[in-house]
Design a protein around this motif. Structure first.
Motif, mmCIF file in Angstrom:
data_model
loop_
_atom_site.group_PDB
_atom_site.id
_atom_site.type_symbol
_atom_site.label_atom_id
_atom_site.label_comp_id
_atom_site.label_asym_id
_atom_site.label_seq_id
_atom_site.Cartn_x
_atom_site.Cartn_y
_atom_site.Cartn_z
ATOM 1 N N SER A 115 7.436 6.960 -4.879
ATOM 2 C CA SER A 115 6.250 6.235 -5.329
ATOM 3 C C SER A 115 5.764 5.254 -4.268
ATOM 4 O O SER A 115 6.523 4.804 -3.398
ATOM 5 N N GLU A 116 4.507 4.906 -4.355
ATOM 6 C CA GLU A 116 3.937 3.929 -3.427
ATOM 7 C C GLU A 116 4.622 2.581 -3.573
ATOM 8 O O GLU A 116 4.881 1.885 -2.581
ATOM 9 N N SER A 117 4.955 2.191 -4.800
ATOM 10 C CA SER A 117 5.614 0.896 -4.998
ATOM 11 C C SER A 117 6.991 0.865 -4.342
ATOM 12 O O SER A 117 7.381 -0.145 -3.743
ATOM 13 N N LEU A 118 7.736 1.980 -4.423
ATOM 14 C CA LEU A 118 9.045 2.003 -3.779
ATOM 15 C C LEU A 118 8.895 1.978 -2.263
ATOM 16 O O LEU A 118 9.651 1.273 -1.569
ATOM 17 N N MET A 119 7.933 2.713 -1.716
ATOM 18 C CA MET A 119 7.727 2.703 -0.264
ATOM 19 C C MET A 119 7.350 1.300 0.217
ATOM 20 O O MET A 119 7.788 0.853 1.285
ATOM 21 N N LYS A 120 6.564 0.580 -0.568
ATOM 22 C CA LYS A 120 6.214 -0.794 -0.195
ATOM 23 C C LYS A 120 7.442 -1.702 -0.271
ATOM 24 O O LYS A 120 7.602 -2.618 0.544
ATOM 25 N N GLY A 121 8.309 -1.432 -1.250
ATOM 26 C CA GLY A 121 9.553 -2.197 -1.322
ATOM 27 C C GLY A 121 10.444 -1.942 -0.126
ATOM 28 O O GLY A 121 11.037 -2.866 0.429
ATOM 29 N N THR A 144 27.200 0.315 2.692
ATOM 30 C CA THR A 144 26.942 -0.438 1.473
ATOM 31 C C THR A 144 26.287 0.497 0.473
ATOM 32 O O THR A 144 25.155 0.945 0.679
ATOM 33 N N LEU A 145 27.030 0.826 -0.576
ATOM 34 C CA LEU A 145 26.511 1.691 -1.629
ATOM 35 C C LEU A 145 25.822 0.825 -2.668
ATOM 36 O O LEU A 145 26.436 -0.102 -3.225
ATOM 37 N N ALA A 146 24.556 1.111 -2.927
ATOM 38 C CA ALA A 146 23.770 0.377 -3.919
ATOM 39 C C ALA A 146 23.611 1.289 -5.128
ATOM 40 O O ALA A 146 22.759 2.181 -5.134
ATOM 41 N N PHE A 147 24.468 1.093 -6.131
ATOM 42 C CA PHE A 147 24.463 1.948 -7.309
ATOM 43 C C PHE A 147 23.469 1.415 -8.331
ATOM 44 O O PHE A 147 23.608 0.284 -8.823
ATOM 45 N N GLY A 148 22.488 2.233 -8.666
ATOM 46 C CA GLY A 148 21.486 1.848 -9.653
ATOM 47 C C GLY A 148 20.163 2.526 -9.355
ATOM 48 O O GLY A 148 20.003 3.202 -8.333
ATOM 49 N N LEU A 149 19.205 2.358 -10.255
ATOM 50 C CA LEU A 149 17.885 2.948 -10.085
ATOM 51 C C LEU A 149 17.182 2.312 -8.895
ATOM 52 O O LEU A 149 17.153 1.086 -8.758
ATOM 53 N N ALA A 150 16.601 3.137 -8.035
ATOM 54 C CA ALA A 150 16.012 2.649 -6.786
ATOM 55 C C ALA A 150 14.950 1.590 -7.033
ATOM 56 O O ALA A 150 14.873 0.590 -6.309
ATOM 57 N N GLU A 151 14.124 1.778 -8.061
ATOM 58 C CA GLU A 151 13.044 0.820 -8.288
ATOM 59 C C GLU A 151 13.569 -0.558 -8.673
ATOM 60 O O GLU A 151 12.867 -1.565 -8.510
ATOM 61 N N ARG A 152 14.804 -0.623 -9.161
ATOM 62 C CA ARG A 152 15.412 -1.920 -9.474
ATOM 63 C C ARG A 152 16.259 -2.436 -8.320
ATOM 64 O O ARG A 152 16.334 -3.638 -8.082
ATOM 65 N N VAL A 153 16.931 -1.531 -7.636
ATOM 66 C CA VAL A 153 17.878 -1.928 -6.599
ATOM 67 C C VAL A 153 17.174 -2.383 -5.328
ATOM 68 O O VAL A 153 17.516 -3.429 -4.747
ATOM 69 N N VAL A 154 16.171 -1.619 -4.874
ATOM 70 C CA VAL A 154 15.560 -1.893 -3.563
ATOM 71 C C VAL A 154 14.991 -3.304 -3.470
ATOM 72 O O VAL A 154 15.199 -3.991 -2.455
ATOM 73 N N PRO A 155 14.268 -3.829 -4.491
ATOM 74 C CA PRO A 155 13.760 -5.199 -4.361
ATOM 75 C C PRO A 155 14.845 -6.259 -4.228
ATOM 76 O O PRO A 155 14.558 -7.383 -3.803
ATOM 77 N N GLN A 156 16.091 -5.913 -4.574
ATOM 78 C CA GLN A 156 17.179 -6.883 -4.497
ATOM 79 C C GLN A 156 17.960 -6.800 -3.187
ATOM 80 O O GLN A 156 18.834 -7.635 -2.939
ATOM 81 N N LEU A 157 17.670 -5.805 -2.349
ATOM 82 C CA LEU A 157 18.397 -5.662 -1.090
ATOM 83 C C LEU A 157 17.930 -6.703 -0.089
ATOM 84 O O LEU A 157 16.754 -7.065 -0.048
ATOM 85 N N ARG A 158 18.855 -7.155 0.737
ATOM 86 C CA ARG A 158 18.541 -8.114 1.795
ATOM 87 C C ARG A 158 19.128 -7.580 3.106
ATOM 88 O O ARG A 158 20.332 -7.652 3.350
ATOM 89 N N LEU A 159 18.257 -6.992 3.928
ATOM 90 C CA LEU A 159 18.667 -6.440 5.213
ATOM 91 C C LEU A 159 17.427 -6.168 6.041
ATOM 92 O O LEU A 159 16.300 -6.206 5.531
ATOM 93 N N ALA A 160 17.632 -5.918 7.324
ATOM 94 C CA ALA A 160 16.553 -5.535 8.242
ATOM 95 C C ALA A 160 16.866 -4.127 8.730
ATOM 96 O O ALA A 160 17.853 -3.904 9.424
#
Length: 624
Positions: A183-189, A148-164
């Protein structure tokens, strides 16, 4: 507040003096000079204890930050292939802000991938999507490997992902040159996506990276690095406290048997998606074995929507069109599914410039959509159009009945005749579908109602429309009649779908399909002379020369019902208080757009796979 739209900016092939692929945008190389494959094996595979950790498991899921040239993914795929004790299915989700176009990626892989890996590289390139924002699921190795390729800026894309996630490959450019990826915020995401026992590995060893991982709940340690780097970082997810919204890993279904009520576009899409994953599926339909009522609906079109700032509805229809093109590839033969393209004609002369300006802002690739003048639109259609607009090369003309037959002929699917009257819990778990006389038609651990306008009635008669449920938008569904007009086709025009205020399809079985009407509060769905007049008026506005050749005595028609919910979006989801009871209905005028996508949403949910749709879009079509 919705985020401001940001166009996707592709990467271009570039190399530093030593021949290592290089990003001018970030001023950094894509992998160590000592080799991408060796780096992937040392850092990402060994750092996540692979292949040992996937052994004995049905599925294993990896999340990668930075797809780049895809060499780390290919190394993972190769390791999975080479392991006789591999997991049943390998799922990879890779976030990439600046992907390569297919032709550029092909050029890079031709020189960078090891000689024996061309089969994998060829599969990857054949499935490579157009460079459009959002999620793109690629089914590889016969469906046993998904990317699954998630095209977009990581800080916007990662909060929208749904997986384990079982293992993270943290592989952005240098923290000094691309700090947002560390960034810490991305790692928390990312931590919110971590399954119990998840691990992470990265070549980076900067203190800020380690501290960001620790703040996100990971236990961190240093290990010997690769390619001249003294250290690398590995981590294990071990939060001190339970966190709300943590990734949920559903248990593997004990018995993969589902009952799907409805054998139309919705039901066949769900049944096909489940059968591809090894499920046994019983499809119930009152018309099974009879001449289907929908055979008069000889053809329909699938065309996505464009919207300013790429609004959510446009993203949804694009996701549906991309899933359909991938899932229906075996029948893309020009008969069942024809990739003829669609001219989306502007509704007025003044709107043409606006449509072209919108494309300029969106920055979508021409392989997906491009502006066309009236002359260009006419050349594509093979006959004069009223004006220009945009052209979707991937627009589809589909024969719905033939497509449903093909999907339902997949191994593992059984079609049975029967009209469902009630759904009842089964003693010991699961569900039964019974008829009006109380006879059990079918039973299984999962039941999916994909029977359009009859689904609310079936739920209500089964006691699932009581207090707290009846106010759900699903029970506000309306039936709206619609009519198409069939005109004899004396030529092969139009050569593509022409749409705007209505639509005209390329000829099928000697007829052109023109549509369609919307009749609210109709007592029956019937083709009428008034309906034909409305459709012929649409034809005249789209293709005036063809309209002038219509002979009234040769007109035929077909009419049917649409199941329309408030907001004109479907409901695809599990009833909140009825585990195993699902709905996929309310497709309105876009049954083809939702069919394959809804099937994969249901199947991915049941299988614990990464979801094929972003979280905000899933909420739009969820049960509420």
């Amino acid at each position: 507040m919705a985020p401001v739209f940001t166009p996707l900016i592709p990467s271009r092939p570039a190399f530093e003096a030593g021949g290592v692929p290089y990003s001018p945008r970030y001023g950094d190389i894509y992998h160590a000079a000592q080799g991408a494959i060796e780096q992937a094996r040392h850092v990402f595979l060994a750092g996540n204890a692979l292949p040992e950790r996937w052994r004995g498991r049905e599925r294993f899921t990896v999340c990668e930050t930075g797809f780049g040239l895809g060499l780390t993914f290919l190394a993972l795929w190769r390791a999975w292939r080479d392991d006789p004790q591999r997991c049943g299915r390998l799922h990879v989700v890779s976030v990439e802000a600046h992907p390569f176009a297919r032709e550029d990626l092909a050029q890079l892989l031709a020189t960078q991938a090891p000689p024996g890996w061309q089969d994998m590289a060829s599969q990857l390139l054949a499935a490579w999507p157009p460079l459009l924002p959002g999620l793109h699921r690629l089914d590889l190795d016969g469906g046993r490997v998904t990317l699954t390729l998630a095209f977009g800026l990581a800080e916007r894309v990662v909060p929208q992902l749904r997986l384990a996630v079982d293992a993270f490959f943290l592989d952005g450019f240098s923290p000094a040159r691309n700090p947002e990826m560390w960034s810490e915020s991305l790692m928390k995401g990312l931590a919110k996506l971590a399954a119990p026992g998840a691990t992470a590995a990265t070549w980076a060893s900067a203190g800020a990276v380690r501290r960001a991982l620790q703040a996100a709940g990971f236990e961190v340690e240093k290990r010997p690095g690769f390619g001249g780097k003294r250290h690398m970082t590995v981590a294990r997810f071990s939060p001190r406290f339970a966190r709300p919204g943590a990734a949920r890993v559903p248990p593997a279904p004990a018995a993969r048997h589902a009952v799907v009520v409805g054998a139309g576009v919705a039901g066949s899409g769900v049944a096909h998606a489940l059968a591809l994953r090894g499920w046994r599926v019983t499809v119930l339909d009152a018309a099974a074995g009879l001449a289907p009522a929908g055979t008069g609906h000889v053809a329909a079109a699938l065309t996505p929507v464009l919207a300013k700032d790429d609004a959510p509805r446009a993203r949804l229809t694009r996701a549906g069109a991309l899933r359909a093109a991938a899932r229906w590839a075996p029948w893309m033969d020009g008969h069942i599914v024809d990739r003829c393209g669609t001219v989306q004609q502007a509704k007025s002369d003044g709107q043409v410039a606006g449509m072209h300006a919108m494309l300029e802002v969106l920055g979508f690739p021409a392989e997906w959509v491009r502006p066309v003048t009236q002359e260009e639109a006419s050349a594509l259609a093979g006959c004069r159009t009223s004006r220009g607009g945009v052209f979707f090369p991937g627009g589809l003309r589909v024969r719905p009945h033939a497509l449903c037959q093909a999907l339902l002929a997949s191994p593992g699917i059984e079609l049975r005749a029967g009209r469902a009257a009630r759904i009842a819990p089964r003693l010991g778990g699961g569900w039964q579908v019974v008829d009006a006389g109380g006879a059990v038609l079918a039973e299984g651990g999962v039941v999916v109602l994909a029977n359009a306008g009859d689904a609310p009635r079936l739920l209500a008669d089964s006691g699932w429309a009581g207090p707290g449920r009846a106010d759900c938008r699903f029970f506000q569904q309306k039936r709206i009649a619609g009519q198409i007009t069939l005109l004899p086709a004396d030529t092969g025009q139009p050569r593509c779908v022409v749409a705007g205020d209505g639509y005209v399809l390329p000829p099928v079985d000697g007829y052109r399909v023109v549509g369609s009407t919307y009749v609210h509060d109709a007592e029956e769905a019937a083709a009428t002379q008034a309906g034909h007049a409305l459709n012929l008026d649409r034809l005249a506005r789209l293709l005036p020369e063809l309209a002038a050749r219509v002979e009234p005595g040769a007109i035929r028609g077909w009419a049917g019902w649409r199941a329309v919910l408030p907001g004109r979006l479907p409901v695809i989801g599990e009833l909140p208080d009825a585990p195993g009871l699902w709905v996929a209905a309310g497709y309105a005028s876009r049954g083809l757009s939702w069919s394959a996508l809804a099937g994969d949403i249901v199947a991915a949910s049941l299988e614990g796979e990464p979801m094929p749709l972003e979280g905000d879009l899933l909420r739009m079509v969820g049960w509420r």
